[in-house]
Design an enzyme around this catalytic site. Structure first.
Site, PDB file in Angstrom:
ATOM      1  N   HIS A   2      -9.829 -10.672 -37.268  1.00 53.56           N
ATOM      2  CA  HIS A   2      -8.750  -9.721 -37.566  1.00 53.56           C
ATOM      3  C   HIS A   2      -9.244  -8.303 -37.815  1.00 53.56           C
ATOM      4  CE1 HIS A   2     -10.262 -10.484 -41.583  1.00 53.56           C
ATOM      5  NE2 HIS A   2      -9.639  -9.391 -41.974  1.00 53.56           N
TER       6      HIS A   2
HETATM    7  C1  UD1 Z   1      -6.057  -6.265 -44.685  1.00 52.01           C
HETATM    8  C2  UD1 Z   1      -7.279  -5.607 -45.323  1.00 52.01           C
HETATM    9  C3  UD1 Z   1      -8.535  -6.315 -44.869  1.00 52.01           C
HETATM   10  C4  UD1 Z   1      -8.452  -7.808 -45.094  1.00 52.01           C
HETATM   11  C5  UD1 Z   1      -7.193  -8.335 -44.414  1.00 52.01           C
HETATM   12  C6  UD1 Z   1      -7.034  -9.822 -44.637  1.00 52.01           C
HETATM   13  C7  UD1 Z   1      -7.138  -3.180 -45.706  1.00 52.01           C
HETATM   14  C8  UD1 Z   1      -7.619  -1.871 -45.239  1.00 52.01           C
HETATM   15  N1  UD1 Z   1      -7.412  -4.225 -44.893  1.00 52.01           N
HETATM   16  O1  UD1 Z   1      -6.154  -6.054 -43.279  1.00 52.01           O
HETATM   17  O2  UD1 Z   1      -9.635  -5.812 -45.609  1.00 52.01           O
HETATM   18  O3  UD1 Z   1      -9.594  -8.417 -44.564  1.00 52.01           O
HETATM   19  O4  UD1 Z   1      -6.069  -7.647 -44.977  1.00 52.01           O
HETATM   20  O5  UD1 Z   1      -5.897 -10.315 -44.028  1.00 52.01           O
HETATM   21  O6  UD1 Z   1      -6.555  -3.271 -46.768  1.00 52.01           O
HETATM   22  N2  UD1 Z   1       1.147  -7.732 -40.945  1.00 52.01           N
HETATM   23  C9  UD1 Z   1       2.073  -8.724 -40.833  1.00 52.01           C
HETATM   24  N3  UD1 Z   1       2.457  -9.391 -41.962  1.00 52.01           N
HETATM   25  C10 UD1 Z   1       1.975  -9.107 -43.179  1.00 52.01           C
HETATM   26  C11 UD1 Z   1       1.030  -8.075 -43.302  1.00 52.01           C
HETATM   27  C12 UD1 Z   1       0.623  -7.403 -42.176  1.00 52.01           C
HETATM   28  O7  UD1 Z   1       2.551  -9.032 -39.742  1.00 52.01           O
HETATM   29  O8  UD1 Z   1       2.359  -9.758 -44.166  1.00 52.01           O
HETATM   30  C13 UD1 Z   1       0.694  -7.025 -39.722  1.00 52.01           C
HETATM   31  C14 UD1 Z   1       1.365  -5.705 -39.518  1.00 52.01           C
HETATM   32  O9  UD1 Z   1       1.528  -5.515 -38.153  1.00 52.01           O
HETATM   33  C15 UD1 Z   1       0.347  -4.728 -40.052  1.00 52.01           C
HETATM   34  C16 UD1 Z   1      -0.958  -5.393 -39.670  1.00 52.01           C
HETATM   35  O10 UD1 Z   1      -0.704  -6.782 -39.818  1.00 52.01           O
HETATM   36  O11 UD1 Z   1       0.491  -3.454 -39.519  1.00 52.01           O
HETATM   37  C17 UD1 Z   1      -2.130  -5.006 -40.530  1.00 52.01           C
HETATM   38  O12 UD1 Z   1      -1.840  -5.214 -41.926  1.00 52.01           O
HETATM   39  P1  UD1 Z   1      -2.657  -4.376 -43.047  1.00 52.01           P
HETATM   40  O13 UD1 Z   1      -2.225  -4.784 -44.391  1.00 52.01           O
HETATM   41  O14 UD1 Z   1      -2.605  -2.918 -42.734  1.00 52.01           O
HETATM   42  O15 UD1 Z   1      -4.156  -4.769 -42.814  1.00 52.01           O
HETATM   43  P2  UD1 Z   1      -4.864  -6.126 -42.371  1.00 52.01           P
HETATM   44  O16 UD1 Z   1      -5.326  -5.966 -40.971  1.00 52.01           O
HETATM   45  O17 UD1 Z   1      -4.020  -7.309 -42.708  1.00 52.01           O
END
Ligand code: UD1
Length: 347
Positions: A200
């Site tokens: 991821h």
């Molecule tokens: C975040 C953390 C990362 C961790 C990861 C574990 C930061 C910078 N990154 O990354 O360190 O390893 O979590 O999972 O804080 N999304 C969903 N559902 C959700 C949440 C997110 O679909 O409940 C999707 C959305 O499209 C979103 C993308 O995932 O834009 C990324 O989510 P985000 O919280 O920005 O970062 P992660 O890649 O999950």
């Protein structure tokens, strides 16, 4: 006040919050809502017996700037309203950074659980979050000895720096005897020999060329060893476009809850990942782990554990080698199931 927001926070906070309650603290638990899907959040609260959050800020997704800005605004209002005597933050996600900035400017001391990890790679958002959080925290709870050295090199400590071990491993120790993959293997149609994949990181899944190279290599691994791939929403579009769903031998599934996921990992022959925490969990379980990254902030998993860093093109050979040379579970000092208690005692 304990602040959590994203999936990897929950297994670290659970033992600390439980130990704090046992000691008679009255912790407030804030969920920022950085992760909000049932499969990335609620299932972990239920399975790990985390108390219902006192507040869910519902901040959600966005660019780094917009997500962090929303976190800052929401956390400031909450901290002013609740006036905690200390704020406890976990790991290296954007919620960790935001809570640290807000609390520090409100003159509330911050305790950082999992301080001192460094990949020395500032293209990783998590590395920025770690450096800033550690510069501002007044209690720094470190999982393994090299973290103390990293902090010292940045002029942090020795006062306030505590080598306490790994609370995420507390959670694994607590549930280890209950891990049983029978049901999930049956549900997914997986046999007795299989590998587990998670990817991821932006550096792997945001770049179509890199994602395509990874999918090609996973296909080669899967021709020898069936793979189960619980897919984080972040990588879905790019990995789909790279043809992940069409590769023979790879079963792509929705993100799994803690118990199903760890049960599969514990019974697997091999793990391919770019996660931080999974490098640690596989070391303790003695499962060979190939980490698709150029560096790791968890080098102890390489020197004492089962972990190896690989480039996508090297995956098939590395997988063959890992399968042929099994490792014993690592014995890492203080990764013993009692880190949460040590942290609560110091708090
Ligand atoms: C975040 C953390 C990362 C961790 C990861 C574990 C930061 C910078 N990154 O990354 O360190 O390893 O979590 O999972 O804080 N999304 C969903 N559902 C959700 C949440 C997110 O679909 O409940 C999707 C959305 O499209 C979103 C993308 O995932 O834009 C990324 O989510 P985000 O919280 O920005 O970062 P992660 O890649 O999950």
């Amino acid at each position: 006040m304990h602040v959590v927001g994203a999936r990897p926070n929950f297994m670290k906070a659970a033992p600390v919050v439980a130990a704090a309650i046992e000691r008679g603290h009255e912790p407030t638990l804030i969920h920022t809502g950085q992760h909000y899907d049932e499969a990335l959040s609620d299932v972990f609260f239920r399975q790990l017996h985390l108390p219902e959050p006192d507040v869910d800020l519902g901040v959600g997704s966005g660019s780094h700037a917009s997500q962090t800005a929303a976190l800052l605004v929401a956390l400031e209002a909450t901290m002013i309203e609740r006036s905690p005597s200390k704020v406890v933050v976990y790991g290296d996600v954007n919620s960790t950074l935001a809570a640290t900035l807000v609390a520090t400017k409100l003159h509330i001391p911050v305790a950082h659980v999992e301080a001192g990890l460094r990949s020395f790679d500032r293209t990783m958002p998590e590395e920025i979050n770690r450096v800033v959080t550690d510069a501002l925290a007044s209690d720094l709870f470190v999982t393994s000895a090299e973290g103390v050295d990293h902090l010292a090199a940045e002029g942090i400590g020795p006062s306030g720096v505590h080598l306490v071990g790994n609370p995420m491993i507390d959670t694994l120790v607590r549930f280890r005897d209950r891990l049983d993959a029978t049901a999930i293997k049956q549900a997914l149609g997986v046999g007795s020999r299989f590998g587990v994949v998670t990817l991821h990181r932006p550096a792997n899944v945001d770049n179509p060329d890199r994602a395509a190279a990874i999918v090609r290599s996973l296909g080669e691994v899967a021709s020898e060893l069936p793979l189960v791939f619980p897919l984080h929403p972040r990588g879905k579009a790019t990995l789909d476009a790279a043809g992940l769903h069409d590769v023979d031998g790879i079963t792509v599934v929705e993100p799994l809850g803690y118990l199903d996921f760890m049960s599969l990992v514990a019974e697997s022959s091999l793990v391919v990942t770019d996660s931080g925490g999974i490098q640690e969990e596989t070391s303790i379980l003695g499962i060979p782990c190939l980490t698709v990254r150029p560096n790791t902030e968890r080098p102890v998993t390489i020197t004492l554990g089962t972990n190896r860093l690989v480039e996508p093109a090297d995956l098939p050979d590395a997988a063959q080698h890992a399968l042929a040379s099994p490792h014993a579970p690592a014995d890492i000092p203080l990764w013993d199931g009692a880190a949460g208690e040590r942290i609560a005692a110091l708090l």
